[in-house]
Design a protein around this motif. Structure first.
Motif, mmCIF file in Angstrom:
data_model
loop_
_atom_site.group_PDB
_atom_site.id
_atom_site.type_symbol
_atom_site.label_atom_id
_atom_site.label_comp_id
_atom_site.label_asym_id
_atom_site.label_seq_id
_atom_site.Cartn_x
_atom_site.Cartn_y
_atom_site.Cartn_z
ATOM 1 N N LYS A 47 -33.937 38.463 47.486
ATOM 2 C CA LYS A 47 -33.020 38.418 46.244
ATOM 3 C C LYS A 47 -33.913 39.148 45.258
ATOM 4 N N ALA A 48 -35.251 38.543 45.130
ATOM 5 C CA ALA A 48 -36.149 39.366 43.915
ATOM 6 C C ALA A 48 -36.502 40.792 44.395
ATOM 7 N N LYS A 49 -36.571 41.197 45.494
ATOM 8 C CA LYS A 49 -36.736 42.456 45.877
ATOM 9 C C LYS A 49 -35.512 43.561 45.647
ATOM 10 N N ALA A 50 -34.342 42.783 46.060
ATOM 11 C CA ALA A 50 -33.156 43.528 45.715
ATOM 12 C C ALA A 50 -32.674 44.017 44.384
ATOM 13 N N ASN A 51 -32.978 42.933 43.620
ATOM 14 C CA ASN A 51 -32.841 43.014 42.142
ATOM 15 C C ASN A 51 -33.781 43.987 41.442
ATOM 16 N N ALA A 52 -35.017 43.675 41.641
ATOM 17 C CA ALA A 52 -36.088 44.510 41.218
ATOM 18 C C ALA A 52 -35.782 46.150 41.494
ATOM 19 N N GLU A 53 -35.404 46.342 42.619
ATOM 20 C CA GLU A 53 -35.164 47.795 43.005
ATOM 21 C C GLU A 53 -34.114 48.193 42.118
ATOM 22 N N CYS A 54 -33.023 47.426 41.647
ATOM 23 C CA CYS A 54 -31.805 47.889 41.048
ATOM 24 C C CYS A 54 -32.035 47.739 39.668
ATOM 25 N N GLY A 55 -33.113 46.948 39.232
ATOM 26 C CA GLY A 55 -33.056 46.688 37.822
ATOM 27 C C GLY A 55 -32.120 45.860 37.275
#
Length: 468
Positions: free
Chosen positions: A264-272
């Motif tokens: 979840k953290a990685k996906a959100n980080a990649e999308c800002g």
């Protein structure tokens, strides 16, 4: 050659239903189905079951463990069917040749009831859980008469069939549940009620006991429609398509709460972003990994489907106790190259957009469109090449069901509705936000998935299932 497992021995069967005289007056009338229910007539049954460890007293000489268990299971099931009486019915139809239509409803009176089977299998819990793949013998823990049945077959087959299989050291309770009567939420609500009644049933006396969360049986229909809904067919062959699962491998992949949080953290980080959910991030990983495993050409379309529970979107929002189907499928399409090269965040955001786009307005618009042109699902359009479907839910309180044997050690499913890319999600055994994914793939695709470093680095071995 693969080792041959012992086969399941069916010892006895009977049919159970509540006393018709005790049921409410509306049970004597046709029980009409909503358009969501009718939509699922060509789909196969829900097949889910729980595996329990036998308690120590079951191994004592002369202890009537099995006889006592079966007696209490039957009594409590009959009591549960008092509250969920449509499950003891049969489907019935009225065909109007002049109007070229068919009306399908549930007859709760002229019926033998729900089926209850006692069976035995000379294997242990370890035989079922230790192999890498889910062994095929697990499918035999469900009523074989319903393996390839579609919901429309509920005219002549039970709408609910329970098979209790005694293992050498365990008990498996397998449920085959007609999907036109209810969705996954309805199935597990029924199971929870059965479990609750089992635990509170008095040694003797009245078997009709009160329950904490009675089902809402009254079907929802949009204004101006229902309760009678005619489908534009004159024969079931016009929409009933038989589907036989191809040769597949099935595996359970375990995701810890820490692994899911990292995704979840990685996906959100990649999308800002901070809006992508845990389930969307995990589903995106599965979509990307299975697309890679299939070795799809970059320009080929791949589809990911997620199931949405729409109980909160009705004109008068209803609770999770609504008994029936209120689900729709959210479909996301993209080129294989985009899914693979776009990154976890890109795929997760596509799934997130589909969820956000499932508004009350679009939901109601889709309902009106269905009534303008009534139809049913077609298996050959759902189980298509290069697609995957995220089904079931880790939110279901599966491990809250106990039948005098403590917490179940595992949940497993039957062979119904299985195809390359079928993914069922369950809460992990240890709870706390962990998730188990049951993935079915063609053998060569599964082998490629097992070699996918991104996917395998996110999964881990499940906790020791035999730890008390």
């Amino acid at each position: 050659m693969k080792p041959q497992h012992p086969s399941v021995r069916r010892i006895s069967e009977c049919f159970l239903k509540p006393d018709i005289e005790c049921l409410p007056q509306e049970s004597k009338q046709p029980y009409y189905l909503s358009h969501w229910d009718l939509n699922l007539l060509p789909i196969q049954y829900i097949q889910k079951g729980l595996l329990f460890r036998k308690p120590s007293e079951a191994f004592e000489d002369g202890h009537p463990f099995m006889a006592t268990l079966l007696h209490r299971l039957k009594r409590s099931l009959s009591s549960a069917l008092f509250h969920f009486y449509p499950l003891s019915g049969r489907l019935a139809s009225i065909i109007n040749e002049h109007q070229a239509s068919i009306l399908v409803y549930v007859d709760c009176v002229n019926t033998p009831g729900a089926k209850f089977t006692h069976a035995a299998l000379d294997l242990t819990i370890s035989h079922l859980l230790s192999p890498v793949d889910v062994p095929l013998v697990v499918h035999s823990l469900f009523d074989p008469d319903l393996h390839t049945a579609v919901n429309y077959d509920g005219h002549t087959l039970p709408l609910l069939s329970i098979q209790v299989t005694e293992l050498l050291d365990g008990i498996f309770i397998g449920s085959s549940f007609n999907h036109s009567i209810g969705d996954g939420t309805s199935h597990w609500n029924f199971f929870k009620t059965w479990s609750e009644i089992f635990q509170s049933l008095p040694p003797d006396g009245d078997d009709i006991v009160s329950i904490s969360r009675p089902p809402i049986r009254k079907r929802w229909f949009p204004d101006g429609h229902g309760p009678i809904i005619n489908l534009p067919f004159t024969h079931s062959d016009q929409f009933k398509i038989r589907f036989k699962a191809p040769e597949l491998r099935e595996r359970i992949f375990h995701f810890t709460k820490e692994s899911i949080a990292a995704l979840k953290a990685k996906a959100n980080a990649e999308c800002g972003s901070e809006e992508i959910s845990s389930f969307q991030a995990m589903s995106a990983l599965v979509w990307r990994s299975i697309t890679r495993a299939r070795r799809q050409p970059q320009n080929q379309i791949t589809i990911c489907r997620m199931v949405a529970n729409n109980r909160a979107k009705l004109e008068v929002p209803t609770s999770e106790d609504y008994f029936g189907n209120v689900i729709t499928t959210l479909k996301v399409s993209a080129k294989a190259g985009e899914v693979v090269e776009g990154g976890l965040g890109w795929a997760a955001w596509k799934l997130h957009e589909a969820v956000v786009d499932n508004t009350k307005e679009k939901f109601r618009e889709a309902v009106e469109q269905w009534f303008e042109c009534p139809c049913t699902f077609r298996l050959d359009q759902i189980f298509v090449t290069n697609s995957l479907s995220m089904t079931s839910s880790p939110k279901f309180n599966i491990y809250g069901n106990e039948f005098g044997m403590g917490k179940a050690v595992a949940v497993r499913s039957g062979c119904a509705n299985k195809f390359d890319g079928k993914v069922s999600s369950y809460p992990g055994y240890e709870g706390g936000g962990s998730v188990d994914l049951e993935i079915a793939l063609f053998p060569h695709n599964m082998a490629n998935l097992e070699a996918d470093s991104e996917f395998m680095s996110a999964v881990s071995s499940p906790p020791h299932l035999f730890h008390q």
